[in-house]
Design a protein around this motif. Structure first.
Motif, PDB file in Angstrom:
ATOM      1  N   GLY A  62       3.531  -2.204 -30.894  1.00 25.63           N
ATOM      2  CA  GLY A  62       2.565  -2.654 -31.889  1.00 25.63           C
ATOM      3  C   GLY A  62       2.435  -4.161 -31.938  1.00 25.63           C
ATOM      4  O   GLY A  62       1.375  -4.694 -32.252  1.00 25.63           O
ATOM      5  N   LEU A  63       3.530  -4.853 -31.614  1.00 26.75           N
ATOM      6  CA  LEU A  63       3.493  -6.319 -31.580  1.00 26.75           C
ATOM      7  C   LEU A  63       2.486  -6.812 -30.545  1.00 26.75           C
ATOM      8  O   LEU A  63       1.975  -7.924 -30.641  1.00 26.75           O
ATOM      9  N   CYS A  94      -1.726  -8.800 -38.761  1.00 24.82           N
ATOM     10  CA  CYS A  94      -1.495  -7.394 -38.443  1.00 24.82           C
ATOM     11  C   CYS A  94      -0.154  -7.211 -37.759  1.00 24.82           C
ATOM     12  O   CYS A  94       0.509  -6.189 -37.947  1.00 24.82           O
ATOM     13  N   ARG A  95       0.239  -8.207 -36.941  1.00 25.44           N
ATOM     14  CA  ARG A  95       1.546  -8.096 -36.279  1.00 25.44           C
ATOM     15  C   ARG A  95       2.672  -8.078 -37.311  1.00 25.44           C
ATOM     16  O   ARG A  95       3.726  -7.499 -37.076  1.00 25.44           O
ATOM     17  N   LEU A  96       2.414  -8.726 -38.459  1.00 24.95           N
ATOM     18  CA  LEU A  96       3.410  -8.725 -39.532  1.00 24.95           C
ATOM     19  C   LEU A  96       3.760  -7.289 -39.946  1.00 24.95           C
ATOM     20  O   LEU A  96       4.924  -6.985 -40.219  1.00 24.95           O
ATOM     21  N   HIS A  97       2.773  -6.394 -39.963  1.00 24.15           N
ATOM     22  CA  HIS A  97       3.044  -5.008 -40.355  1.00 24.15           C
ATOM     23  C   HIS A  97       3.846  -4.287 -39.279  1.00 24.15           C
ATOM     24  O   HIS A  97       4.696  -3.452 -39.589  1.00 24.15           O
ATOM     25  N   ALA A  98       3.552  -4.599 -37.989  1.00 28.25           N
ATOM     26  CA  ALA A  98       4.313  -3.964 -36.911  1.00 28.25           C
ATOM     27  C   ALA A  98       5.779  -4.360 -36.991  1.00 28.25           C
ATOM     28  O   ALA A  98       6.669  -3.541 -36.759  1.00 28.25           O
ATOM     29  N   VAL A  99       6.039  -5.638 -37.330  1.00 27.08           N
ATOM     30  CA  VAL A  99       7.432  -6.053 -37.493  1.00 27.08           C
ATOM     31  C   VAL A  99       8.033  -5.400 -38.728  1.00 27.08           C
ATOM     32  O   VAL A  99       9.226  -5.097 -38.760  1.00 27.08           O
ATOM     33  N   ASP A 103       2.342   6.100 -41.640  1.00 28.85           N
ATOM     34  CA  ASP A 103       0.948   5.668 -41.555  1.00 28.85           C
ATOM     35  C   ASP A 103       0.776   4.565 -40.517  1.00 28.85           C
ATOM     36  O   ASP A 103      -0.100   4.635 -39.643  1.00 28.85           O
ATOM     37  N   VAL A 104       1.662   3.534 -40.571  1.00 26.02           N
ATOM     38  CA  VAL A 104       1.508   2.404 -39.655  1.00 26.02           C
ATOM     39  C   VAL A 104       1.797   2.829 -38.221  1.00 26.02           C
ATOM     40  O   VAL A 104       1.135   2.368 -37.287  1.00 26.02           O
ATOM     41  N   VAL A 105       2.760   3.742 -38.037  1.00 24.78           N
ATOM     42  CA  VAL A 105       3.045   4.227 -36.675  1.00 24.78           C
ATOM     43  C   VAL A 105       1.814   4.925 -36.103  1.00 24.78           C
ATOM     44  O   VAL A 105       1.435   4.697 -34.953  1.00 24.78           O
ATOM     45  N   LEU A 106       1.138   5.748 -36.939  1.00 19.68           N
ATOM     46  CA  LEU A 106      -0.065   6.425 -36.454  1.00 19.68           C
ATOM     47  C   LEU A 106      -1.152   5.409 -36.102  1.00 19.68           C
ATOM     48  O   LEU A 106      -1.898   5.598 -35.147  1.00 19.68           O
ATOM     49  N   ARG A 107      -1.221   4.316 -36.876  1.00 23.91           N
ATOM     50  CA  ARG A 107      -2.248   3.313 -36.588  1.00 23.91           C
ATOM     51  C   ARG A 107      -1.932   2.536 -35.314  1.00 23.91           C
ATOM     52  O   ARG A 107      -2.837   2.115 -34.586  1.00 23.91           O
ATOM     53  N   ILE A 108      -0.627   2.301 -35.033  1.00 24.00           N
ATOM     54  CA  ILE A 108      -0.266   1.587 -33.808  1.00 24.00           C
ATOM     55  C   ILE A 108      -0.553   2.457 -32.593  1.00 24.00           C
ATOM     56  O   ILE A 108      -1.111   2.002 -31.597  1.00 24.00           O
ATOM     57  N   ARG A 158      -5.199   6.591 -35.980  1.00 21.81           N
ATOM     58  CA  ARG A 158      -6.074   6.107 -37.057  1.00 21.81           C
ATOM     59  C   ARG A 158      -6.544   4.700 -36.719  1.00 21.81           C
ATOM     60  O   ARG A 158      -5.865   3.984 -35.973  1.00 21.81           O
ATOM     61  N   PRO A 159      -7.708   4.282 -37.244  1.00 22.09           N
ATOM     62  CA  PRO A 159      -8.226   2.952 -36.904  1.00 22.09           C
ATOM     63  C   PRO A 159      -7.508   1.834 -37.661  1.00 22.09           C
ATOM     64  O   PRO A 159      -6.856   2.068 -38.681  1.00 22.09           O
TER      65      PRO A 159
END
Lengths: 102, 111, 162
Positions: free
Chosen positions: B24-25, B33-38, C77-82, C86-87
């Motif tokens: 995700g990074l 947005c990268r902040l959320h991946a971290v 939720d965030v894993v599905l978006r990565i 999901r968009p």
């Protein structure tokens, strides 16, 4: 179980490699600091896993210290960024002339 | 025996989450947005891995140390993340793709 | 005064757990360092209801369990978006604080940051600017996703300061 922990350690190493790639490629300095922060968190987890691979749980103290050091390092780096410029490079720019060696 | 399998499942899920966070990074479009991946790798991933390891250690000083590591991560990671995003905002970095959507466009954000 | 007693017992427990040696010499060192820490924090005058909120203990434990569930949901939720199911639609919103004293503001902003998919960027006197990863997350925060489970802090604090 040890083989399994080796696989886990390897996948954490893969994540650290991805974070390093972002730190090298990051367009802004904040991306780099973010990647270094994530690298530090993964290093803490890796040290914890290594402690269980080798069976010496005293190593966990190192992970404990590293998690604190990582936070202090990020705060210090941000302090440098927020002041506008890195003091060290600024001083070097003032002192050196073209072609002169440090 | 059951505890062994449970801890193995927890650690494997944590490792999977950490790799997904690393991907995700690179997939996210901009810094915010990268902040959320971290954020994934800071919260649930570290929680699962440390919890699984403490299942292996059982009730001992090692699992207490693992719990302390978890508490430190829990208290320092939002602070580090907030100071990063706040200094990026103060520096003038604008998030990408925000202007297109309705609810954010109505709010005056920079004062 | 009870803040100092609570802090001293907490520090002593941490010392005993971290050292792992239970002979009189090591415990003596522990007592000396706890006393030194207490004296330094007394001189700095930093121990009060804000830096060491024991009046919140029961509420905070309940809040942490509720927040852990929210964090789990947000992670999925965030894993599905990565992964791309999901968009990704970034949003910037301003959310008012549920309570107005400083401790509640800090707890609220940190909870928002700790939940993946939403990160607080800037704090204004009455609200916090939040960057979320999706429209649904922004809508849930506006409707009071975290504010509904937030512990009641201000009422207890007034009693504490009188």
């Amino acid at each position: 179980m040890t083989i399994f922990l080796y696989v886990i350690g390897f996948s954490i190493l893969v994540t650290m490699a991805l974070a390093l790639a972002r730190a090298l490629a990051g367009p802004t300095v904040f991306d780099r600091i973010l990647a270094v922060n994530m690298f530090g968190t993964k290093a803490v987890l890796l040290v914890a896993v290594v402690a269980f691979i080798s069976g010496r749980t005293d190593v966990l103290d190192i992970a404990l210290l590293y998690s604190l050091l990582n936070f202090v390092g990020v705060a210090a780096a941000l302090r440098l960024v927020e002041r506008g410029s890195f003091y060290a490079t600024e001083r070097v720019h003032v002192k050196t002339k073209p072609g002169e060696k440090l | 025996m059951i505890l062994d399998w449970l801890s193995a499942a927890l650690i494997a899920a944590g490792a999977l989450l950490s790799v997904i966070g690393g991907i995700g990074l690179h997939r996210m479009p901009d810094f915010y947005c990268r902040l959320h991946a971290v954020g994934i790798t800071d919260t649930l991933c570290s929680f699962l891995i440390l919890g699984g390891l403490s299942f292996q250690a059982g009730l001992s000083l090692a699992s207490v140390k693992l719990f302390l590591i978890f508490v430190f991560l829990l208290f320092t990671s939002p602070t580090a993340s907030y100071s990063l995003s706040h200094s990026a905002w103060k520096w003038g970095l604008n998030p990408k793709g925000v202007e297109d959507h309705a609810p954010s466009a109505k709010i005056k954000v920079r004062e | 005064m009870k803040h100092y007693i609570s802090l001293a017992s907490l520090l002593m427990i941490v010392w005993l757990l971290l050292s792992g040696h239970y002979n009189p010499l090591m415990i003596g060192f522990g007592v000396i360092s706890v006393a030194l820490t207490l004296w330094l924090s007394f001189r700095m005058n930093i121990i009060d209801a804000e830096s060491h909120p024991i009046h919140l203990s029961g509420n905070l434990v309940k809040y942490w369990f509720a927040l852990a569930y929210k964090i789990f949901q947000a992670n999925v939720d965030v894993v599905l978006r990565i992964v791309g199911v999901r968009p990704i639609e970034p949003q910037l919103i301003r959310i008012p604080f549920p309570e107005q004293d400083d401790l509640s503001k800090v707890i609220y902003a940190n909870s928002v940051t700790l939940t993946p998919g939403s990160a607080s960027i800037e704090i204004y006197p009455d609200s916090v600017l939040v960057h979320t990863l999706s429209k649904e997350g922004a809508q849930a925060l506006i409707e009071g996703d975290i504010a509904n489970i937030f512990p009641v802090t201000s009422g207890v604090k007034k009693e504490e300061t009188q």
